[in-house]
Design a protein around this motif. Sequence first.
Motif, PDB file in Angstrom:
ATOM      1  N   ASN A  18       0.856  -1.182   0.000  1.00 25.31           N
ATOM      2  CA  ASN A  18       0.000   0.000   0.000  1.00 25.31           C
ATOM      3  C   ASN A  18       0.896   1.237   0.000  1.00 25.31           C
ATOM      4  O   ASN A  18       1.633   1.483   0.943  1.00 25.31           O
ATOM      5  N   MET A  19       0.831   2.014  -1.068  1.00 23.07           N
ATOM      6  CA  MET A  19       1.756   3.132  -1.273  1.00 23.07           C
ATOM      7  C   MET A  19       1.094   4.485  -1.030  1.00 23.07           C
ATOM      8  O   MET A  19      -0.130   4.596  -0.960  1.00 23.07           O
ATOM      9  N   PRO A  20       1.923   5.544  -0.916  1.00 25.34           N
ATOM     10  CA  PRO A  20       1.376   6.902  -0.858  1.00 25.34           C
ATOM     11  C   PRO A  20       0.591   7.194  -2.146  1.00 25.34           C
ATOM     12  O   PRO A  20       0.942   6.687  -3.213  1.00 25.34           O
ATOM     13  N   PHE A  21      -0.505   7.985  -2.111  1.00 27.84           N
ATOM     14  CA  PHE A  21      -0.902   8.747  -0.945  1.00 27.84           C
ATOM     15  C   PHE A  21      -2.235   8.239  -0.395  1.00 27.84           C
ATOM     16  O   PHE A  21      -3.155   9.032  -0.130  1.00 27.84           O
ATOM     17  N   ALA A  22      -2.309   6.909  -0.182  1.00 24.78           N
ATOM     18  CA  ALA A  22      -3.443   6.378   0.570  1.00 24.78           C
ATOM     19  C   ALA A  22      -3.380   6.931   1.986  1.00 24.78           C
ATOM     20  O   ALA A  22      -2.301   7.194   2.511  1.00 24.78           O
ATOM     21  N   SER A  23      -4.521   7.110   2.621  1.00 19.78           N
ATOM     22  CA  SER A  23      -4.551   7.689   3.962  1.00 19.78           C
ATOM     23  C   SER A  23      -3.726   6.858   4.936  1.00 19.78           C
ATOM     24  O   SER A  23      -3.824   5.627   4.956  1.00 19.78           O
ATOM     25  N   PHE A  24      -2.914   7.543   5.744  1.00 18.28           N
ATOM     26  CA  PHE A  24      -2.109   6.847   6.744  1.00 18.28           C
ATOM     27  C   PHE A  24      -2.930   6.489   7.982  1.00 18.28           C
ATOM     28  O   PHE A  24      -2.436   5.817   8.878  1.00 18.28           O
ATOM     29  N   ARG A  25      -4.176   6.917   8.013  1.00 13.83           N
ATOM     30  CA  ARG A  25      -5.015   6.657   9.180  1.00 13.83           C
ATOM     31  C   ARG A  25      -5.704   5.302   9.135  1.00 13.83           C
ATOM     32  O   ARG A  25      -6.363   4.903  10.097  1.00 13.83           O
ATOM     33  N   GLN A  26      -5.600   4.609   8.024  1.00 12.62           N
ATOM     34  CA  GLN A  26      -6.339   3.361   7.880  1.00 12.62           C
ATOM     35  C   GLN A  26      -5.566   2.359   7.036  1.00 12.62           C
ATOM     36  O   GLN A  26      -4.800   2.742   6.152  1.00 12.62           O
ATOM     37  N   PRO A  27      -5.769   1.080   7.311  1.00 16.82           N
ATOM     38  CA  PRO A  27      -5.171   0.050   6.444  1.00 16.82           C
ATOM     39  C   PRO A  27      -5.969  -0.063   5.154  1.00 16.82           C
ATOM     40  O   PRO A  27      -7.108   0.411   5.058  1.00 16.82           O
ATOM     41  N   SER A  28      -5.367  -0.674   4.157  1.00 17.23           N
ATOM     42  CA  SER A  28      -6.085  -0.933   2.908  1.00 17.23           C
ATOM     43  C   SER A  28      -7.133  -2.010   3.131  1.00 17.23           C
ATOM     44  O   SER A  28      -6.820  -3.119   3.576  1.00 17.23           O
ATOM     45  N   PHE A  49       3.462   1.240   3.284  1.00 16.43           N
ATOM     46  CA  PHE A  49       4.485   2.250   3.022  1.00 16.43           C
ATOM     47  C   PHE A  49       3.896   3.661   2.969  1.00 16.43           C
ATOM     48  O   PHE A  49       4.640   4.650   3.018  1.00 16.43           O
ATOM     49  N   ASN A  50       2.580   3.761   2.865  1.00 21.29           N
ATOM     50  CA  ASN A  50       1.951   5.075   2.986  1.00 21.29           C
ATOM     51  C   ASN A  50       2.200   5.659   4.375  1.00 21.29           C
ATOM     52  O   ASN A  50       2.454   6.859   4.526  1.00 21.29           O
ATOM     53  N   VAL A  51       2.145   4.813   5.398  1.00 22.51           N
ATOM     54  CA  VAL A  51       2.421   5.260   6.758  1.00 22.51           C
ATOM     55  C   VAL A  51       3.886   5.704   6.877  1.00 22.51           C
ATOM     56  O   VAL A  51       4.195   6.736   7.479  1.00 22.51           O
ATOM     57  N   THR A  52       4.775   4.923   6.296  1.00 23.25           N
ATOM     58  CA  THR A  52       6.207   5.259   6.329  1.00 23.25           C
ATOM     59  C   THR A  52       6.456   6.650   5.744  1.00 23.25           C
ATOM     60  O   THR A  52       7.207   7.463   6.306  1.00 23.25           O
ATOM     61  N   PHE A  53       5.809   6.939   4.617  1.00 19.13           N
ATOM     62  CA  PHE A  53       6.047   8.228   3.958  1.00 19.13           C
ATOM     63  C   PHE A  53       5.415   9.377   4.740  1.00 19.13           C
ATOM     64  O   PHE A  53       5.959  10.491   4.765  1.00 19.13           O
ATOM     65  N   SER A  54       4.274   9.124   5.380  1.00 20.94           N
ATOM     66  CA  SER A  54       3.648  10.185   6.188  1.00 20.94           C
ATOM     67  C   SER A  54       4.564  10.588   7.337  1.00 20.94           C
ATOM     68  O   SER A  54       4.619  11.757   7.730  1.00 20.94           O
ATOM     69  N   GLU A  55       5.280   9.622   7.885  1.00 21.99           N
ATOM     70  CA  GLU A  55       6.220   9.921   8.961  1.00 21.99           C
ATOM     71  C   GLU A  55       7.454  10.658   8.421  1.00 21.99           C
ATOM     72  O   GLU A  55       8.041  11.491   9.113  1.00 21.99           O
ATOM     73  N   LYS A  56       7.797  10.373   7.182  1.00 21.16           N
ATOM     74  CA  LYS A  56       8.982  10.994   6.574  1.00 21.16           C
ATOM     75  C   LYS A  56       8.753  12.474   6.277  1.00 21.16           C
ATOM     76  O   LYS A  56       9.623  13.322   6.524  1.00 21.16           O
ATOM     77  N   ILE A  57       7.554  12.802   5.746  1.00 23.95           N
ATOM     78  CA  ILE A  57       7.306  14.197   5.334  1.00 23.95           C
ATOM     79  C   ILE A  57       6.464  14.964   6.339  1.00 23.95           C
ATOM     80  O   ILE A  57       6.304  16.186   6.210  1.00 23.95           O
ATOM     81  N   GLY A  58       5.887  14.270   7.323  1.00 18.13           N
ATOM     82  CA  GLY A  58       5.019  14.917   8.304  1.00 18.13           C
ATOM     83  C   GLY A  58       3.556  14.687   7.981  1.00 18.13           C
ATOM     84  O   GLY A  58       3.141  14.808   6.823  1.00 18.13           O
ATOM     85  N   VAL A  59       2.772  14.373   9.005  1.00 23.32           N
ATOM     86  CA  VAL A  59       1.379  13.983   8.773  1.00 23.32           C
ATOM     87  C   VAL A  59       0.528  15.131   8.243  1.00 23.32           C
ATOM     88  O   VAL A  59      -0.414  14.918   7.467  1.00 23.32           O
TER      89      VAL A  59
END
Length: 635
Positions: A18-28, A49-59
């Motif tokens: 699951n890649m960006p930019f799916a919402s980091f608040r929920q699983p697929s 990996f959407n969650v990983t990227f949200s942490e990298k750039i800021g939620v």
Amino acid sequence: MILSIPKAKANLDVALINMPFASFRQPSFALGILKSALKDEFNVKVFDFNVTFSEKIGVDLYDKISTWHIVDLLGDRLFAEMLYGNNIPTFEEYVDQVLIGNLKEHKAPYDKPGVDAHLSDELLKVQNSAGSFLEEISKVVARERPKIAAFTSMFHQQVASLALARRIKEVLPDTTVVFGGANCKGAMGLEFLAKHPFVDAICLGEGDTSFKKFVGLCLEGFDLGGLSKVDGIVTPMNLKSEGEKFSDHYRHVLEMDMGSVPIPDYDDFANIYRKRRSDSRVKPRLFFEMSRGCYWGQKKRCIFCGQSSETLVFRKKNRGRIVSEVRTLASKYEGFSLCASDESADKEMLEALADALSAFEKKPEIIYLQVRPDIDFGLLEKLSACGLKRLEVGIESLSSRVLSIIGKGVSVLQNIAFLKGCREAKIMPVWNFLWGFPGEPVEAYENMAKLVPLLTHLHPPNYAGQFRLDRFSPCFEDPSGYGIKDVSPYPSYSYVYPFDDESVSNLASFFTFEYQLPQNCAEYTHELMENIFFWKEIHPKSSLCFSRDEEGLIIDRRSGEGEWHIKLDPFTLAVCKACSKPVTIEAIALSLSEKGFVEDEDKIKQSIINLIKYGMVLKEGEMLLSLVTEEEVMP
């Protein structure tokens, strides 16, 4: 870039990604179902990996990107240079023409955020960080040596998924790469497969059964020729020879037995959330499913509905299964909010949902549930008591004539009664106000502009503007029949994909168009738009309700200029309360007689005239509706 990976025996059968930019608040939701279907027979893991990227750039910045005006393709453009290099226009051109809206097709609607130098710089930094992010997560996947890497591809995540898929194929050439999701339907999926040779297969429709069969055959050693024979799966072997027109006549698979679809497994996402619980801004949520398709859409499609006709076939789980699934997920993932994936929940499903939630002393919060505005109002109160906070509803217009053109199957009074019922049940309705439908009457918008000031106590629309032309919608499939012409992909697609016009058109989901007959939407909706601005501004302090402390007193705070107190005599009060839902004058008379009022119809009519004069009752045809809400407000 060639990654250095350890030489180890493959220890993962299937990587679900699951890649960006799916919402980091929920699983697929889709990957949760696939994992559940596969886990008893295969070694499978979901990579969020959407969650990983949200942490990298800021939620906060991630949220802004993932919720950006969808036709701008911002999420895809931020990864496009990692996939296509310099073969697309520069990011600066994209920002100027698309995000800022110098292209008329991308001119900002009222709800689109502005783009200043600070945001532009932030987005450029995100784009520049995409390369290191892809390198990092490529290593994560490579260490697992999956035999199959499967991507879910929804909007805003197509290009990021492709960029990672190419890297995986370079490092693990024997890994089979497969895609599924909304971006893989019909001509989109076929073009997508043809233009990206590192993708081995796509799933055209619902993959619950077909993907499991695909995995089994793949791990048994079948080549792409053998895998291409799985219903619902397309490989390059299926594509017609070059030069022939793509055909949509591939095998779509629908799951007709909803009881056989497994309960999603969200354990991988839940483990991530437990590690980052300290971030109070991230309230996790998960999806459950009661049905697929649309019970109204299979009878009569709304003319702008972008669901493909075959997926509108309505199928639902039985009451026992709904109760079991909701209780299982709410218990297993305690603290997660619940969202229903259904296109539209019918009465039986809503009753089952209420039954499922009644077992919990501390009710799980329901923040997403989609319904039609003609549902039973008693269910609203029942669901509110069970934790329902928010409803998605297809209102679309406050004109019965426009609603008829759209094919909604409801009236304006039904729509308003629904909004009123939500206020009384303390549920937030989320809805869109759409216009620009071919052939719509201008006078309908003049009438709606006059109506809006009477409704400021009810929840305003989240979005107001011209309807969007989506692939698969009746307007797209038969443009001339619906009065439109010159259908073309939004220009943003050419800032993301470096292909010819025909290919870009095949890849596109959203389109611009012209009217066959001139239609100046901006002109005839201007006053309505201004009144909607006022509605949004005034709503938080607006109300129209019966006083708790004085019988017959109505408190009116809809104008934004103080409040008005209107005192009704007992008979007029009874008339007002008798039309709390859309009713005829005959029904009002019957209700009054049951309460001991013996009056002739003329007196009832005079009371109605007075209530209409004060903007407390609406009349359409023979139907009447009171706008006054039953809620406790001090005078």
